[in-house]
Design an enzyme around this catalytic site. Structure first.
Site, PDB file in Angstrom:
ATOM      1  N   THR A  69     -24.554  -7.480  27.504  1.00  0.00           N
ATOM      2  CA  THR A  69     -24.297  -7.998  28.857  1.00  0.00           C
ATOM      3  C   THR A  69     -24.434  -9.518  28.941  1.00  0.00           C
ATOM      4  O   THR A  69     -23.853 -10.135  29.830  1.00  0.00           O
ATOM      5  CB  THR A  69     -25.277  -7.380  29.880  1.00  0.00           C
ATOM      6  OG1 THR A  69     -26.613  -7.694  29.481  1.00  0.00           O
ATOM      7  CG2 THR A  69     -25.093  -5.878  29.979  1.00  0.00           C
TER       8      THR A  69
ATOM      9  N   THR B 169     -27.328  -4.326  23.868  1.00  0.00           N
ATOM     10  CA  THR B 169     -28.462  -3.442  24.140  1.00  0.00           C
ATOM     11  C   THR B 169     -28.058  -1.978  24.180  1.00  0.00           C
ATOM     12  O   THR B 169     -28.822  -1.099  23.763  1.00  0.00           O
ATOM     13  CB  THR B 169     -29.100  -3.823  25.507  1.00  0.00           C
ATOM     14  OG1 THR B 169     -29.636  -5.128  25.387  1.00  0.00           O
ATOM     15  CG2 THR B 169     -30.200  -2.874  25.920  1.00  0.00           C
TER      16      THR B 169
ATOM     17  N   CYS C 213     -22.675 -23.096  43.050  1.00  0.00           N
ATOM     18  CA  CYS C 213     -23.089 -22.002  43.937  1.00  0.00           C
ATOM     19  C   CYS C 213     -22.707 -20.651  43.337  1.00  0.00           C
ATOM     20  O   CYS C 213     -21.729 -20.537  42.594  1.00  0.00           O
ATOM     21  CB  CYS C 213     -22.400 -22.126  45.294  1.00  0.00           C
ATOM     22  SG  CYS C 213     -22.880 -23.587  46.200  1.00  0.00           S
TER      23      CYS C 213
HETATM   24  N1  ASP Z   1     -29.130  -9.440  24.484  1.00  0.00           N
HETATM   25  C1  ASP Z   1     -28.303  -8.298  24.817  1.00  0.00           C
HETATM   26  C2  ASP Z   1     -26.871  -8.681  24.515  1.00  0.00           C
HETATM   27  O1  ASP Z   1     -26.229  -9.327  25.290  1.00  0.00           O
HETATM   28  C3  ASP Z   1     -28.468  -7.940  26.242  1.00  0.00           C
HETATM   29  C4  ASP Z   1     -27.665  -6.749  26.701  1.00  0.00           C
HETATM   30  O2  ASP Z   1     -26.834  -6.184  26.030  1.00  0.00           O
HETATM   31  O3  ASP Z   1     -27.868  -6.341  27.867  1.00  0.00           O
HETATM   32  O4  ASP Z   1     -26.359  -8.328  23.476  1.00  0.00           O
END
Ligand code: ASP
Length: 368
Positions: A94, A18, A285
């Site tokens: 992410t 992203t 958990c």
């Molecule tokens: N879908 C994106 C990725 O992991 C999400 C992100 O980068 O926050 O490439």
């Protein structure tokens, strides 16, 4: 240019995510930009006092598409460029950052320089983006030294004002700007007005590994990850574990490592173990780990040969298993490596001196 000059040289490895995406005018979906366009949105890079070079995946990807071949490519780039740069920043989505950072920690043994993953929840070109701060702080931490040595000498993740050990991270939130957490290990650095370095929490490779970093690109993917749940059809599990190529299983159990007292589960795990499948127990958990000493319901797993994963995250256990299975076929050695603390991914087991806890009254608790 050689490392060690006053101005540090950092290589950015841009994989996608992203952080470098813009909204496609036709479809409305987020699609990746190339790094030259990403860096245009961070004019502060020119004043950071760091020499930055960048390499990029030919086609930047959403991290949901990440596979071991991408980990190999990042790890090989780091090794090839090790002497030319003081540190590395990997720009990455992410979604699977915790898997990639864990995998890279196992692929790169004996690191003496920082490899810092970062990304963002909001694209770098929009006003409220977290991408600019994350990128700039990751670069500054990659260039940071203590007593003339790189402060960070491991694979780490910078997110939400914290630097974490990469193989301790987990993506906790699809909403918060603090998307990644380190549930079982303190942050290495807290980025406030100043960087507060938590020196005792930093990883240092064992002295014996001083011969320099080693690259291990092998990753066995004949592995499975199975969470237990109440009412789980054990017959389904038996069929899933019947996959003849299966080499390793991460079993996500309840609480501190507990499983139902089902004879069918026991027989299924025993059979898989007898066939040479390496099985590792991690907790479902969000925090804490597996304490096989505590409850009778986890003794059964140990009896079937399931290895306690202690406080490893699922991401670390899975990538460690892929790595270890590529190192050796010897069951004893596999068990030894899976139990060992290879890159700071688990808190070593220490027998507590004090009174025991829990129904089984056992005294063996993990040290902090
Ligand atoms: N879908 C994106 C990725 O992991 C999400 C992100 O980068 O926050 O490439």
């Amino acid at each position: 240019m050689s490392a060690g000059h006053d101005m540090k040289s950092i290589l950015v490895i841009y994989t996608g995510g992203t952080v470098g995406m813009v909204r496609d005018k036709v479809s409305g979906a987020l699609v990746p930009l190339d790094f030259s366009q990403v860096s245009k949105h961070v004019p502060e890079l020119d004043h950071a006092g760091i020499r930055v070079e960048a390499v990029s995946f030919d086609t930047p990807i959403d991290s949901s598409d990440v596979a071991p071949k991408h980990w190999r490519s990042i790890a090989s780039t780091v090794m090839e460029c090790m002497d030319r740069f003081d540190g590395f920043v990997v720009l990455h989505g992410t979604d699977t950052m915790a898997y990639s950072a864990s995998a890279l920690s196992f692929m790169l043994e004996g690191l003496r320089k920082p490899v810092i993953f970062t990304g963002s929840q909001l694209p770098i070109g929009i006003p409220r983006t977290d991408g600019r701060e994350n990128l700039l702080s990751a670069l500054m931490l990659a260039a940071h030294t203590t007593d003339g040595e790189p402060t960070v000498q491991e694979v780490a993740v910078y997110f939400g004002n914290h630097l974490f050990r990469g193989n301790r991270t987990h993506k906790e939130s699809a909403q918060s700007l603090n998307a990644l957490i380190s549930p079982n290990h303190p942050s290495l650095v807290e980025a406030g007005v100043e960087f507060q370095i938590n020196h005792p929490s930093l990883w240092r490779p064992p002295v014996a590994a001083s011969s320099g970093p080693k690259l291990h690109v092998g990753m066995r993917t004949e592995v499975a990850w199975v969470p237990l749940f109440p009412g789980m059809p054990m017959d389904w599990l038996r069929r899933a574990l019947d996959w003849e190529d299966l080499r390793g299983l991460v079993l996500a159990t309840f609480g501190s490592g507990n499983a139902p007292t089902s004879q069918l589960l026991k027989d299924t795990l025993r059979e898989a173990g007898d066939r040479g499948v390496t099985m590792i127990n991690v907790t479902q958990c969000g925090h804490g780990g597996v304490h096989p000493e505590l409850y009778a319901t986890s003794h059964m797993l140990a009896g079937c040969g399931v290895i306690p994963g202690r406080d490893m995250t699922t991401e670390a256990a899975l990538t460690k298993l892929m790595h270890v299975l590529a190192q050796t076929d010897d069951p004893g050695r596999i068990r030894e490596l899976m139990t060992a603390n290879l890159r700071g991914e688990l808190t070593p087991h220490r027998v507590a001196q004090t009174q025991g806890h829990g129904p089984a009254g056992a005294a063996g608790l993990e040290g902090a």
